[in-house]
Each structure stands twice: as C-alpha cells, then as structure tokens.
Write a protein that holds these residues in place. Structure first.
Motif, PDB file in Angstrom:
ATOM      1  N   ALA A 242      26.099  37.288  34.131  1.00 34.47           N
ATOM      2  CA  ALA A 242      27.281  36.445  33.902  1.00 34.47           C
ATOM      3  C   ALA A 242      28.382  37.254  33.214  1.00 34.47           C
ATOM      4  CB  ALA A 242      26.902  35.228  33.059  1.00 34.47           C
ATOM      5  N   ALA A 243      27.993  38.076  32.235  1.00 32.12           N
ATOM      6  CA  ALA A 243      28.994  38.886  31.530  1.00 32.12           C
ATOM      7  C   ALA A 243      29.625  39.918  32.465  1.00 32.12           C
ATOM      8  CB  ALA A 243      28.357  39.584  30.326  1.00 32.12           C
ATOM      9  N   VAL A 244      28.800  40.521  33.333  1.00 23.50           N
ATOM     10  CA  VAL A 244      29.325  41.544  34.255  1.00 23.50           C
ATOM     11  C   VAL A 244      30.268  40.900  35.275  1.00 23.50           C
ATOM     12  CG1 VAL A 244      28.688  43.147  36.108  1.00 23.50           C
ATOM     13  CG2 VAL A 244      27.411  43.150  33.965  1.00 23.50           C
ATOM     14  N   VAL A 245      29.833  39.788  35.875  1.00 23.27           N
ATOM     15  CA  VAL A 245      30.697  39.120  36.872  1.00 23.27           C
ATOM     16  C   VAL A 245      31.987  38.645  36.181  1.00 23.27           C
ATOM     17  CG1 VAL A 245      30.885  37.214  38.508  1.00 23.27           C
ATOM     18  CG2 VAL A 245      28.747  38.467  38.316  1.00 23.27           C
ATOM     19  N   GLY A 246      31.844  38.102  34.963  1.00 22.08           N
ATOM     20  CA  GLY A 246      33.016  37.638  34.225  1.00 22.08           C
ATOM     21  C   GLY A 246      34.008  38.768  33.976  1.00 22.08           C
ATOM     22  N   ALA A 247      33.472  39.958  33.684  1.00 25.63           N
ATOM     23  CA  ALA A 247      34.362  41.085  33.379  1.00 25.63           C
ATOM     24  C   ALA A 247      34.995  41.663  34.627  1.00 25.63           C
ATOM     25  CB  ALA A 247      33.578  42.170  32.641  1.00 25.63           C
ATOM     26  N   THR A 248      34.266  41.637  35.749  1.00 25.05           N
ATOM     27  CA  THR A 248      34.830  42.258  36.954  1.00 25.05           C
ATOM     28  C   THR A 248      35.800  41.320  37.672  1.00 25.05           C
ATOM     29  OG1 THR A 248      32.836  41.581  38.136  1.00 25.05           O
ATOM     30  CG2 THR A 248      32.922  43.866  37.423  1.00 25.05           C
ATOM     31  N   GLU A 249      35.729  40.028  37.378  1.00 28.16           N
ATOM     32  CA  GLU A 249      36.683  39.090  37.985  1.00 28.16           C
ATOM     33  C   GLU A 249      37.865  38.922  37.043  1.00 28.16           C
ATOM     34  OE1 GLU A 249      36.977  37.585  40.868  1.00 28.16           O
ATOM     35  OE2 GLU A 249      35.244  38.713  41.534  1.00 28.16           O
TER      36      GLU A 249
ATOM     37  N   VAL B 255      28.685  49.805  30.930  1.00 31.96           N
ATOM     38  CA  VAL B 255      29.420  50.459  32.014  1.00 31.96           C
ATOM     39  C   VAL B 255      30.303  49.463  32.773  1.00 31.96           C
ATOM     40  CG1 VAL B 255      29.146  51.703  34.207  1.00 31.96           C
ATOM     41  CG2 VAL B 255      27.663  52.246  32.263  1.00 31.96           C
ATOM     42  N   PHE B 256      29.748  48.298  33.121  1.00 31.15           N
ATOM     43  CA  PHE B 256      30.483  47.402  34.011  1.00 31.15           C
ATOM     44  C   PHE B 256      31.268  46.296  33.302  1.00 31.15           C
ATOM     45  CE2 PHE B 256      27.120  49.204  36.635  1.00 31.15           C
ATOM     46  CZ  PHE B 256      27.865  49.683  37.694  1.00 31.15           C
ATOM     47  N   ALA B 257      30.904  46.009  32.045  1.00 31.12           N
ATOM     48  CA  ALA B 257      31.606  44.910  31.374  1.00 31.12           C
ATOM     49  C   ALA B 257      32.243  45.344  30.062  1.00 31.12           C
ATOM     50  CB  ALA B 257      30.634  43.759  31.133  1.00 31.12           C
TER      51      ALA B 257
ATOM     52  N   LEU C 223      29.681  34.147  24.084  1.00 29.03           N
ATOM     53  CA  LEU C 223      29.972  35.444  24.699  1.00 29.03           C
ATOM     54  C   LEU C 223      31.375  35.454  25.303  1.00 29.03           C
ATOM     55  CD1 LEU C 223      28.319  38.036  24.985  1.00 29.03           C
ATOM     56  CD2 LEU C 223      27.546  37.255  27.209  1.00 29.03           C
ATOM     57  N   GLY C 224      31.924  34.268  25.517  1.00 30.68           N
ATOM     58  CA  GLY C 224      33.312  34.166  25.979  1.00 30.68           C
ATOM     59  C   GLY C 224      33.522  34.371  27.471  1.00 30.68           C
ATOM     60  N   VAL C 225      32.484  34.104  28.294  1.00 33.21           N
ATOM     61  CA  VAL C 225      32.686  34.203  29.748  1.00 33.21           C
ATOM     62  C   VAL C 225      33.329  32.902  30.235  1.00 33.21           C
ATOM     63  CG1 VAL C 225      31.521  34.495  31.969  1.00 33.21           C
ATOM     64  CG2 VAL C 225      30.665  35.691  29.962  1.00 33.21           C
ATOM     65  N   ARG C 226      34.306  33.032  31.137  1.00 31.69           N
ATOM     66  CA  ARG C 226      35.051  31.840  31.563  1.00 31.69           C
ATOM     67  C   ARG C 226      34.153  30.812  32.240  1.00 31.69           C
ATOM     68  NH1 ARG C 226      37.962  35.653  33.853  1.00 31.69           N
ATOM     69  NH2 ARG C 226      37.810  34.753  35.925  1.00 31.69           N
ATOM     70  N   GLU C 227      34.529  29.525  32.064  1.00 32.61           N
ATOM     71  CA  GLU C 227      33.682  28.441  32.554  1.00 32.61           C
ATOM     72  C   GLU C 227      33.420  28.518  34.056  1.00 32.61           C
ATOM     73  OE1 GLU C 227      35.298  24.467  32.589  1.00 32.61           O
ATOM     74  OE2 GLU C 227      33.316  23.602  32.239  1.00 32.61           O
ATOM     75  N   GLU C 228      34.475  28.835  34.824  1.00 31.83           N
ATOM     76  CA  GLU C 228      34.262  28.803  36.281  1.00 31.83           C
ATOM     77  C   GLU C 228      33.286  29.891  36.731  1.00 31.83           C
ATOM     78  OE1 GLU C 228      37.572  29.905  35.463  1.00 31.83           O
ATOM     79  OE2 GLU C 228      38.199  31.367  36.972  1.00 31.83           O
ATOM     80  N   ILE C 229      33.165  30.947  35.922  1.00 31.79           N
ATOM     81  CA  ILE C 229      32.192  31.994  36.259  1.00 31.79           C
ATOM     82  C   ILE C 229      30.796  31.580  35.798  1.00 31.79           C
ATOM     83  CG2 ILE C 229      31.501  34.409  35.882  1.00 31.79           C
ATOM     84  CD1 ILE C 229      34.092  34.426  37.311  1.00 31.79           C
ATOM     85  N   CYS C 230      30.691  31.219  34.502  1.00 26.85           N
ATOM     86  CA  CYS C 230      29.317  30.993  34.020  1.00 26.85           C
ATOM     87  C   CYS C 230      28.717  29.708  34.562  1.00 26.85           C
ATOM     88  CB  CYS C 230      29.202  31.098  32.504  1.00 26.85           C
ATOM     89  SG  CYS C 230      30.232  30.042  31.588  1.00 26.85           S
TER      90      CYS C 230
ATOM     91  N   THR D 210      27.571  42.925  20.379  1.00 30.08           N
ATOM     92  CA  THR D 210      28.222  41.654  20.719  1.00 30.08           C
ATOM     93  C   THR D 210      27.267  40.785  21.539  1.00 30.08           C
ATOM     94  OG1 THR D 210      30.239  42.928  20.975  1.00 30.08           O
ATOM     95  CG2 THR D 210      30.298  40.675  21.815  1.00 30.08           C
ATOM     96  N   PHE D 211      26.589  41.449  22.473  1.00 31.65           N
ATOM     97  CA  PHE D 211      25.787  40.704  23.448  1.00 31.65           C
ATOM     98  C   PHE D 211      24.595  39.994  22.809  1.00 31.65           C
ATOM     99  CE2 PHE D 211      22.388  40.804  26.750  1.00 31.65           C
ATOM    100  CZ  PHE D 211      22.977  39.936  27.664  1.00 31.65           C
ATOM    101  N   PHE D 212      23.773  40.745  22.067  1.00 30.03           N
ATOM    102  CA  PHE D 212      22.524  40.159  21.609  1.00 30.03           C
ATOM    103  C   PHE D 212      22.698  39.020  20.593  1.00 30.03           C
ATOM    104  CE2 PHE D 212      20.815  44.085  23.528  1.00 30.03           C
ATOM    105  CZ  PHE D 212      19.954  43.475  24.423  1.00 30.03           C
TER     106      PHE D 212
END
Ligand code: ASP
Length: 436
Positions: A425-432, A269-271, A310-317, A277-279
């Motif tokens: 981390a994935a959710v915050v990465g996607a919402t930012e 829903v949020f990302a 997973l490809g979340v940006r460095e500054e987020i993760c 992909t995730f697991f």
C-alpha cells in the motif's frame, strides 16, 4: 492516542507479553495437576474457566472486527473509486498492485525454499520421533486432507464477479465486495454530479461512522490481545516446539528476513519510507495479526494504520489493503515452501528444481482465492504437496507432524502477511501521484 502518554502499540505489546506469561503459567500449572478430584480438581476447574473466559473475550473482539470489515471495505472503496476521475488510472493501480503482490509472494516462497535447502531442518528429527509425532496428529490431518481442494484458476477468477451482491456481502467474500464497490464507485463517476454527490456524501459519512467503531475497538485491543494470547498459549503451551525447533526457527527466520530486510529495502527504494516511520505506524496491525492469526480480522485495523498513521491516500489503501488481505500471503507462502521441503526431507524424498518451481507457482496461485483466516495456510499446503506428487500417506503423516506447531507459526506468518499488505500500500501510494 487519547490522553494516555503510552502509544497504542506499546500498550498492545504489553498486553501481548502479559498474555504470553499468564498463558504459560496456566499451561504449566495445568500440566502439573493430576487427574484426581479434590483440591487439584478445583484448581483445574478454575484454570479451565479462566482459559474459557479469555477465549470468550478474544472471540468477542474478533467478531467485532469481522463485523466492521465488510462495511468498511464497501463504503471506503466506493468513496475511493468515485474520486478516481479516469478509469485508466484505476487499471494502472490495479495492475501494479496485483503484480507487486504476486512478485513478493513468489519471492517469499523462494526465500523459504532457499533457507530450507540450506539448513535442511528435516535432518534434525530422528525417525523414532517422526513416527511418534505422525501418529499423534493423524486424525486432524486426515480431516484436513478431505477438505483441501486444488484451486482452479478459471473458477477463482470467475468467482470475483458476484452473482448476487447481497450474497457477496452476507458471506464476506472480499474479492467480490471489492468488485461490487469498484462497480458502484465507477458508476458514480459517470452520472451527473447532482445525483452522485448525495450518494458519495452518504458513503463518506458511513465510512467515518465505521472508523469511529474501529477506533473504539482499537482502544480495547491491548486487553483483547492479552485474552487471545492467554487462550492460545494456555491450551497449547510451548513444549510443542520441542522436536520441531529447527523447522520453526527456519520459518520464523525466513519471515524475519522478509519483514525486516526485504520489505524495508523495497520501501526505501520505491516509496522513500524509512523503517523508523513504517514500523511504528503499522505496529498495531502487526500485533493484532500476531494475536489473531487472521489477516481478514485484522483488516479494519490495517486500513486505519495505513491510512491514518502511515498517510497513504484513502483511494489507494481502500483498494490495495482489502485486496492484499485476500490475495497477498507472503508469510504463508514462505511457510509452505519450508514445510514442503521439511516434509520431503523427513521422508527422504528428493525435490528437484522443477518441483521446487512447481511449489512456487502452486503456492502463489493458491494464495489468490484464499481468505486470511487461522490455519488456512496448512490446508493450502496440502495442495502444494499434491502438486509435487507426494503420496497421500506421506502427506497425512507430514501434516500430522507439523500440526502441533502450526498455530504458533500461523501467528508469525500472519504478521508477515499483514506487513506485506502495508508495504505494498505504501509503495503504490508513493508511485501514484496525488490527484490533480
Ligand atoms: N492465518 C493466515 C492469515 O490470515 C493464513 C495462514 O493460515 O497462513 O493471513
């Protein structure tokens, strides 16, 4: 990874399975030997030697991970924070992260409480078995009760600011290190570029150096996981599950609900991230969490998985993941909900709705300042039990009863803790949105 056709997580899984089998065999053979000297004594000596050797290899690996945890968080977070041009963005990311962490933790305990209310695992243990088990683990329980201290929210928050940065680093205090790195990172955005550029380049380079070490450590992970499992299972065996099987199944079932239903739903829903992909992306971190029972030790690998796989940006993760390893313990919280009700049921204590809400609040708050190391969830449980007014005698016996299966459940709840960190981390990465 590398030239090998087999993905890393499969190799780790094979190591884990092989470790489980070898550990069980050693445990069974060890249990069948008599105390007598002679040939059986020699076999016993060899079993002890193999178990100790595996313990040594496993501990060496965990030390290597702990050794890189502090520098990787410090360096990568400084670089991450220095690339955040506006401070309000940092505040937003921070607020969002903490709120999601606390909300998912509260949701996890509620799930645990719900399941324990429905299944009533305490009813499946007879009084005779209960009394015998309470006696067996009582010494450990008493020691634990002496060390448990209720967290004071003000002190926990005050503790985020280190008195001495060198001490924060030396003691590996993750929240203090996050604070230090953010302060330096923000400072770097405020000085002239010709001064900040070489410093950022230095930390950036150091981050890459440490990532090299992480990758080297990950290459030996399948063998290390094997060694960790051999030691744990050989010394413990699985027969401890016996009388506590229903209780253990309720905990594991709850953790599975969180990991395989709740998280994937939130992710979708949020990302917009699918389980497919995730697991696979986070599997190495999950398997390592399972084998080590420590989200702090798993931190370097969790970071690597979230950023690179997973490809979340460095500054987020680099911000969200270390914070999660300390303040986010969904699995632990769920376990505490089930354990508290289980102990209450064993002793015929009724926990009303207000008390169950107290459990939710206490366990959520207790998880904030506690580092992710093996067994800490059981110590925190004492605080949760205290909060609903259980007597010291009941607490000591209750802890003694569940002590035997704690390591196994710790492995499962740590896996859920780490999965939760990756999810957030994935959710915050996607919402930012991407930096401009
Ligand atoms: N071992 C867990 C962790 O590191 C904490 C716990 O004992 O539940 O996340």
């Amino acid at each position: 990874m590398g030239r090998s056709p087999l993905a890393l997580h499969w190799k780790i899984l094979i190591g884990l399975g092989a470790g489980l089998v070898v550990g069980l065999v050693l445990n069974l053979v060890g249990a069948s030997l008599s105390e007598a000297a002679g040939p059986e004594g020699v076999v016993r000596w060899w079993i002890d030697f193999v178990v100790s050797l595996n313990g040594f290899v496993g501990d060496l690996f965990l030390r290597a991970l702990r050794f890189i945890a502090v520098p990787i968080v410090l360096f990568s977070l400084i670089v991450g924070a220095s690339s955040l041009s506006d401070l309000s963005k940092l505040g937003r990311i921070g607020g969002e992260t903490v709120v999601i962490y606390l909300a998912t933790t509260a949701l996890a305990i509620s799930t645990g409480l719900l399941l324990a209310n429905l299944v009533q695992p305490g009813r499946f243990v007879s009084e005779a078995v209960r009394n015998q088990m309470a006696l067996q683990g009582s010494a450990e329980a008493l020691v634990m009760m002496e060390t448990a201290a209720a967290p004071d929210l003000w002190t926990t928050m005050l503790e985020i600011v280190p008195r001495n940065p060198a001490r924060a680093l030396a003691e590996g205090k993750m929240l203090q290190i996050v604070f230090l790195a953010l302060a330096i990172g923000i400072g770097l955005t405020r000085i002239s570029p010709e001064k900040s550029r070489p410093i950022i380049a230095f930390f950036d380079g150091m981050t890459d150096v440490i990532l090299q070490i992480v990758q080297a450590v990950m290459r030996v992970a399948p063998y290390a996981v094997f060694a960790l499992l051999v030691e744990v299972i050989a010394t413990m065996g699985l027969d401890v599950l016996g009388a506590l099987i229903v209780y253990s199944l309720v905990v594991v079932g709850g953790l599975a609900v969180m990991s395989f239903l709740v998280y994937p739903a939130i992710l979708r829903v949020f990302a917009g991230v699918t389980p497919g992909t995730f697991f696979p992306a986070i599997a190495p971190a999950q398997l390592l969490a399972f084998s080590s029972s420590s989200s702090s030790a798993t931190l370097p690998v969790t970071l690597e998985c979230v950023e690179k796989r997973l490809g979340v940006r460095e500054e987020i993760c680099s911000f969200v993941v270390p914070l999660g390893a300390t303040i986010n313990m969904d699995g632990t919280a769920l376990y505490q909900g089930v354990a508290a009700l289980f102990i209450a049921q064993l002793y015929g204590i009724e926990l009303h709705l207000e008390q169950q809400i107290t459990i939710i609040l206490t366990a959520t708050l207790a998880s904030i300042g506690t580092a992710g190391v093996p067994g800490v969830g059981l110590v925190m449980l004492i605080i949760v039990l205290q909060s609903v007014g259980m007597s010291p005698e009941v607490m000591a016996s209750g802890i003694a009863i569940i002590f035997g299966v704690d390591r196994l459940l710790d492995m499962c709840r740590t896996t859920c803790n780490v999965t939760g960190d990756c999810m957030v981390a994935a959710v915050v990465g996607a919402t930012e949105a991407d930096p401009d």
